[in-house]
Scaffold this motif. Structure first.
Motif, PDB file in Angstrom:
ATOM      1  N   HIS A  58     -35.715  -7.931  97.302  1.00  0.00           N
ATOM      2  CA  HIS A  58     -36.861  -7.263  98.148  1.00  0.00           C
ATOM      3  C   HIS A  58     -37.253  -6.383  97.518  1.00  0.00           C
ATOM      4  CE1 HIS A  58     -38.659  -6.058 102.416  1.00  0.00           C
ATOM      5  NE2 HIS A  58     -38.320  -5.566 102.325  1.00  0.00           N
ATOM      6  N   THR A  93     -38.031 -11.546  98.069  1.00  0.00           N
ATOM      7  CA  THR A  93     -36.835 -12.103  98.117  1.00  0.00           C
ATOM      8  C   THR A  93     -37.770 -13.053  97.929  1.00  0.00           C
ATOM      9  OG1 THR A  93     -36.811 -10.661 100.514  1.00  0.00           O
ATOM     10  CG2 THR A  93     -36.039 -12.977 100.551  1.00  0.00           C
ATOM     11  N   LEU A 110     -32.087  -9.398 100.298  1.00  0.00           N
ATOM     12  CA  LEU A 110     -32.771 -10.267 100.179  1.00  0.00           C
ATOM     13  C   LEU A 110     -33.444  -9.159 101.922  1.00  0.00           C
ATOM     14  CD1 LEU A 110     -32.132 -13.755 101.564  1.00  0.00           C
ATOM     15  CD2 LEU A 110     -32.955 -12.933  99.633  1.00  0.00           C
TER      16      LEU A 110
END
Length: 358
Positions: A58, A93, A110
């Motif tokens: 992320h 992500t 993520l």
């Protein structure tokens, strides 16, 4: 509703532990995040390991959402395991899961639950499913940190709680959790002038990530939403500022006494009220407080995973296993509070995940 994350961050930056911070009065001793973290065991290496861990996930080149947190984890972990090096690629992500199943990465951290498309791609590439290890609880209302979904009605509506089955029957069209669709407030138990009033749903655009989570969690992964649903996307105001979809949803609800909406408390305004939610009909309904999210009592809590490639019957690579054990430790979860908007996991959840790492 939000815990004192910024206070905790400042105190930790000065080298104070969470326990010491609470004792000093800088952070409330009953802060739910601190209470959950204080109950966790410290990291104790099971083995000395070395090698390189390639971390993807992320973030972006413009906004490294997870940078402070992951670098704090890396620095603290290497104090325990100096033989481990890291290759940091936290730039999205969308690319992270592919990096793991293609062999370019070892861990994908993520910014939300793995998407159905990414899970299918992993399965096609490897012939077996991905392994996901929860490492954080989504926030109550912090943007970019997977805030919880919340359900609102007009302030004049007497209803104050709903179950997952009722939400499916209202927002969906296939009623996979319920015997039938519910389209009037009378079918939800309201009487008098409310009984014949048709329910008007408001929601995110149904093909964006926010709606995908709701679809999986509430609609049983049905693609068929209530056709009356009004969908909202971000818009641009005349002055050039963004009019966020969550705000647009609640502004529309405030003008509609018969509406029901999915949004978040960060957009709350006069004219609307938030409902408590239960997992089962007749079950205990919970508000999305930090404690209810950490304990996973609130049904629409978001859980942040680390995705790894673990072939059936095979152990994880030792450096990856030890790093994830560190992330799930008291130190790792303390840093989560200090360097992000996420909430920690509960001890029960962490013990389950640590067992899966063996």
């Amino acid at each position: 509703m939000k815990p004192c994350l910024h206070l905790a961050a400042g105190l930790l930056a000065l080298g104070l532990s969470l326990d010491a911070a609470a004792a000093s009065g800088g952070v409330p001793a009953d802060d739910p995040a601190l209470a959950f973290v204080a109950a966790l065991p410290a990291y104790v290496p099971e083995a000395r390991v070395d090698g390189t861990i390639r971390v993807w996930g992320h973030g972006s080149f413009k906004r490294d959402f997870m940078g402070h947190l992951v670098h704090a984890w890396i620095d603290a972990f290497r104090a325990h395991q100096p033989g481990v090096r890291f290759d940091y690629r936290m730039y999205g992500t969308a690319s992270a899961v592919g990096a793991v199943y293609s062999g370019a990465g070892d861990i994908a951290i993520l910014g939300e639950e793995i998407s159905p498309a990414a899970a299918r791609a992993f399965l096609r590439a490897k012939g077996y499913a991905h392994t996901d290890i929860p490492i954080a609880t989504g926030s109550v209302d912090v943007n970019f940190y997977d805030y919880a979904h919340m359900v609102f009605v007009h302030e004049s509506n007497p209803i104050d709680a709903m179950s997952m089955a009722q939400l499916d029957a209202v927002f969906g069209a296939e009623h996979r959790r319920s015997p039938r669709n519910l389209r009037t407030w009378g079918e939800l138990g309201l009487d008098g002038a409310w009984a014949a009033k048709r329910i008007q749903p408001y929601a995110w655009k149904t093909d964006v990530d926010f709606a995908l989570f709701f679809r999986e969690r509430i609609l049983g992964d049905s693609h068929r939403w209530n056709p009356d649903t009004q969908e909202f996307v971000h818009a641009t105001r005349a002055d050039g500022s963004q009019y966020d979809h969550g705000q647009r949803i609640l502004d529309a609800l405030a003008a509609d006494p018969h509406g029901i909406a999915i949004s978040n408390v960060r957009y709350a305004r006069p004219g609307v009220k938030m409902l408590r939610l239960s997992r089962e009909d007749g079950g205990t309904a919970h508000a999305p407080t930090p404690a209810a999210l950490i304990a996973q009592d609130y049904p629409l809590v978001r859980i942040i995973p680390a995705i790894v490639d673990r072939a059936p019957g095979e152990p994880l690579a030792a450096p990856v296993r030890e790093f994830l054990r560190f992330v799930l430790s008291r130190e790792g979860q303390s840093m989560l509070i200090a360097h992000s908007g996420y909430l920690p996991l509960s001890r029960d959840v962490i013990e389950v995940q640590k067992a899966r790492l063996r």
